[in-house]
Scaffold this motif. Structure first.
Motif, PDB file in Angstrom:
ATOM      1  N   ALA A 185      26.110 -10.545  22.589  1.00 50.50           N
ATOM      2  CA  ALA A 185      27.421 -10.530  22.562  1.00 50.50           C
ATOM      3  C   ALA A 185      27.749  -9.777  23.958  1.00 50.50           C
ATOM      4  CB  ALA A 185      28.019  -9.811  21.415  1.00 50.50           C
ATOM      5  N   LEU A 241      31.103 -16.040  20.112  1.00 50.92           N
ATOM      6  CA  LEU A 241      31.116 -14.605  19.757  1.00 50.92           C
ATOM      7  C   LEU A 241      32.443 -14.188  19.800  1.00 50.92           C
ATOM      8  CD1 LEU A 241      27.656 -13.832  20.750  1.00 50.92           C
ATOM      9  CD2 LEU A 241      28.349 -13.808  18.283  1.00 50.92           C
ATOM     10  N   GLU A 285      34.663 -12.218  17.045  1.00 55.47           N
ATOM     11  CA  GLU A 285      35.072 -10.974  17.303  1.00 55.47           C
ATOM     12  C   GLU A 285      36.475 -10.647  17.248  1.00 55.47           C
ATOM     13  OE1 GLU A 285      32.342  -8.796  19.986  1.00 55.47           O
ATOM     14  OE2 GLU A 285      34.070  -7.899  20.893  1.00 55.47           O
ATOM     15  N   ARG A 286      37.239 -11.521  17.559  1.00 57.71           N
ATOM     16  CA  ARG A 286      38.691 -11.329  17.853  1.00 57.71           C
ATOM     17  C   ARG A 286      39.347 -11.565  16.463  1.00 57.71           C
ATOM     18  NH1 ARG A 286      40.619 -15.438  20.873  1.00 57.71           N
ATOM     19  NH2 ARG A 286      41.888 -16.250  19.171  1.00 57.71           N
ATOM     20  N   THR A 332      38.507  -8.200  14.204  1.00 56.56           N
ATOM     21  CA  THR A 332      39.576  -7.289  14.908  1.00 56.56           C
ATOM     22  C   THR A 332      40.963  -7.553  14.334  1.00 56.56           C
ATOM     23  OG1 THR A 332      39.621  -7.830  17.093  1.00 56.56           O
ATOM     24  CG2 THR A 332      37.999  -6.252  16.485  1.00 56.56           C
ATOM     25  N   PHE A 382      36.036  -4.156  18.560  1.00 54.63           N
ATOM     26  CA  PHE A 382      34.880  -4.268  17.676  1.00 54.63           C
ATOM     27  C   PHE A 382      33.602  -3.262  18.346  1.00 54.63           C
ATOM     28  CE2 PHE A 382      30.703  -5.809  16.106  1.00 54.63           C
ATOM     29  CZ  PHE A 382      31.203  -6.660  14.930  1.00 54.63           C
ATOM     30  N   ALA A 429      28.588  -3.347  12.480  1.00 53.25           N
ATOM     31  CA  ALA A 429      29.933  -3.919  12.523  1.00 53.25           C
ATOM     32  C   ALA A 429      31.147  -2.896  12.030  1.00 53.25           C
ATOM     33  CB  ALA A 429      30.093  -4.925  11.662  1.00 53.25           C
ATOM     34  N   VAL A 474      35.437  -1.552  13.341  1.00 52.50           N
ATOM     35  CA  VAL A 474      36.663  -1.837  13.997  1.00 52.50           C
ATOM     36  C   VAL A 474      37.453  -0.476  14.382  1.00 52.50           C
ATOM     37  CG1 VAL A 474      38.863  -3.260  14.099  1.00 52.50           C
ATOM     38  CG2 VAL A 474      36.668  -4.125  13.128  1.00 52.50           C
ATOM     39  N   ARG A 497      24.291  -6.584  23.751  1.00 50.98           N
ATOM     40  CA  ARG A 497      24.800  -6.253  22.403  1.00 50.98           C
ATOM     41  C   ARG A 497      24.436  -7.155  21.338  1.00 50.98           C
ATOM     42  NH1 ARG A 497      30.465  -6.343  20.449  1.00 50.98           N
ATOM     43  NH2 ARG A 497      31.251  -7.505  22.631  1.00 50.98           N
ATOM     44  N   VAL A 547      28.281  -9.202  14.720  1.00 54.94           N
ATOM     45  CA  VAL A 547      29.588  -9.951  14.925  1.00 54.94           C
ATOM     46  C   VAL A 547      29.857 -11.194  14.110  1.00 54.94           C
ATOM     47  CG1 VAL A 547      31.171 -11.233  16.506  1.00 54.94           C
ATOM     48  CG2 VAL A 547      29.747  -9.410  17.316  1.00 54.94           C
ATOM     49  N   TRP A 607      32.202 -11.612  10.572  1.00 47.21           N
ATOM     50  CA  TRP A 607      33.229 -12.754  10.773  1.00 47.21           C
ATOM     51  C   TRP A 607      32.891 -13.508   9.296  1.00 47.21           C
ATOM     52  CZ3 TRP A 607      32.409 -17.926  10.620  1.00 47.21           C
ATOM     53  CH2 TRP A 607      33.468 -18.698  10.833  1.00 47.21           C
TER      54      TRP A 607
END
Ligand SMILES: Cc1ncc(COP(=O)(O)O)c(C=O)c1O
Length: 417
Positions: free
Chosen positions: A68, A77, A81-82, A85, A102, A256, A258, A291, A296, A300
């Motif tokens: 990542a 990814l 990730e977005r 978050t 993240f 994981a 946030v 990472r 991630v 998700w």
């Protein structure tokens, strides 16, 4: 392959057969906590749902080898990730201008939050800042202060193990870069008075971190189920930042979390940029370089697989299971739950016998309850899987209470000797 005690283990000259390597690994693993049999009350948060486990297993395999670090190479990814978050920020009622990052876990989210606060305070001239937090706050805040060179100011708790707002108010000074409260806390599962604490911080112009590493995937769904929850998130104007772990009650596999900020421009303080090396522009949004990608994807996937309704449904049963544990514990002679835990986490003590000796008897039967201190108690983070093991636990607990015996002298320790 065994190594003589005290000797350094070395790389084998020749590779071993995969079957032998795996056999040795599984053999060692037999000594680990039996979480699949509901024996552990922290560290792993099993749903006990085969469909959830198979989704998690598949996404982990799908992203086992990716990295990542570079979203240009792995745009899937960056998007996941977005999405994670964003979803967490909206669960916590962050405003539209909020920003979120993240991270690998609660500790890293907290470290980033403390770093951001130090940098924001530096902009107003604070050179030797401090972080104010109640004694029940997670050690991650002390660690973050250590790493960022800030002083620590811990404040005593009230008799019900919640933060004492007047003690917190007294500890704040012109160099305070961040005030902290837990929604809810690890040692007793009780809610700090986030409303009062964040207001005090806000009046002094100091950022406030509401730590929902555990509560972030519990409290929103409790509210959905109609449980009355004191305010703890961005609906409070004084709450400036929060942490919520997908790898706890969000049920993602480990790695994981946030961190959310009220203003997305603050994220710049945790983003490291460097271009004075031959490979050109380098940027990381958190502590790690390379990472793991699977956390991630797992975060998700599990959030999309369960959705709000899925979390509500799991939580509804979990609340019922927690009540069974609470009622069973409270009905045994001398046992008493400490404070007023809000979610599926509690600690209990005994007014009649040595609670650590009771813990030893539970250990003897394979149960793993952490110890807490001041006062001494046993700690339980209850997961959905425990529904199947509640009766057995309560029966062993009753037996331990009736035959307490002598303590082996194991005190409160989390993961140290
Ligand atoms: C309230 C709270 N905050 C922060 C953390 C730190 O999270 P992690 O262990 O994922 O780093 C924990 C861990 O249990 C916690 O309970």
């Amino acid at each position: 392959m065994s190594t003589a005690p005290g000797a350094r283990h070395t790389l084998p000259e020749f590779g071993r057969r995969a079957t032998d390597v795996l056999a040795e690994m599984y053999d060692r693993k037999r000594g680990d906590a039996e979480w699949t049999r509901g024996r552990t009350f922290s560290l792993v948060y099993p749903t006990g749902l085969a469909d959830v486990d198979s989704v998690l297993t598949e996404v982990n395999i799908a992203y086992l080898f990716e990295n990542a670090l570079n979203p240009l190479r792995f745009p899937s990814l960056a998007v996941m990730e977005r999405h994670v978050t964003d979803m967490v920020a909206s669960m916590l009622h962050a405003p539209d201008i909020a920003g979120a990052g993240f991270s690998s876990g609660g500790t890293e989210s907290i470290l980033l939050s403390v770093l951001v606060s130090r940098e924001r305070a530096a902009a107003r001239g604070v050179t030797k800042g401090n972080v104010v937090f109640p004694a029940s706050a997670h050690p991650a805040f002390a660690k973050a202060a250590f790493v960022t060179g800030l002083d620590v100011r811990t404040t005593p708790l009230r008799d019900d193990f919640t933060a004492d707002a007047s003690e917190v108010a007294a500890a704040i000074d012109d160099n305070t870069v961040l005030v902290v409260g837990s929604a809810y806390g690890n040692p007793h599962g009780v809610m700090d008075p986030i409303g009062a604490l964040s207001e005090i911080a806000g009046e002094r112009g100091v950022p406030f971190h509401s730590d929902a590493c555990i509560g972030g995937f519990v409290l929103p769904f409790m509210e959905d189920l109609g449980v009355e929850i004191p305010p703890y998130d961005f609906r409070l104007p004084g709450v400036t930042q929060m942490s919520a772990d997908v790898h706890k009650y969000g049920y993602a596999t480990k790695g994981a979390s946030v961190v959310v900020y009220r203003d997305k421009s603050w994220l710049a303080h945790q983003t490291f940029r460097y271009d004075v090396w031959p490979s050109g522009a380098y940027r990381t949004p958190s502590m790690a370089g390379a990472r793991a990608a699977s956390p991630v994807a797992a975060a998700w996937a599990i959030m999309n697989y369960l959705g709000r309704r899925g979390y509500q449904s799991i939580l509804k049963d979990l609340i019922a299971t927690t009540e069974r544990f609470k009622n069973g514990i409270s009905s045994l002679p001398g046992l008493r739950i400490l404070g007023d835990p809000i979610g599926p986490l509690l600690s209990f003590t005994s007014d009649a016998s040595d609670i650590f000796a009771i813990g030893d008897r539970l250990d003897d039967r394979g149960w793993c309850c952490n110890r807490v201190k001041d006062p001494s108690g046993l700690h339980m983070m209850i997961s959905p899987l425990h529904a199947r093991h509640c009766d057995e636990f309560l029966s062993d607990l009753a037996d331990a209470v009736a035959n307490t015996g002598v303590s082996r002298g194991i005190g409160a320790r989390y993961n140290d000797e």
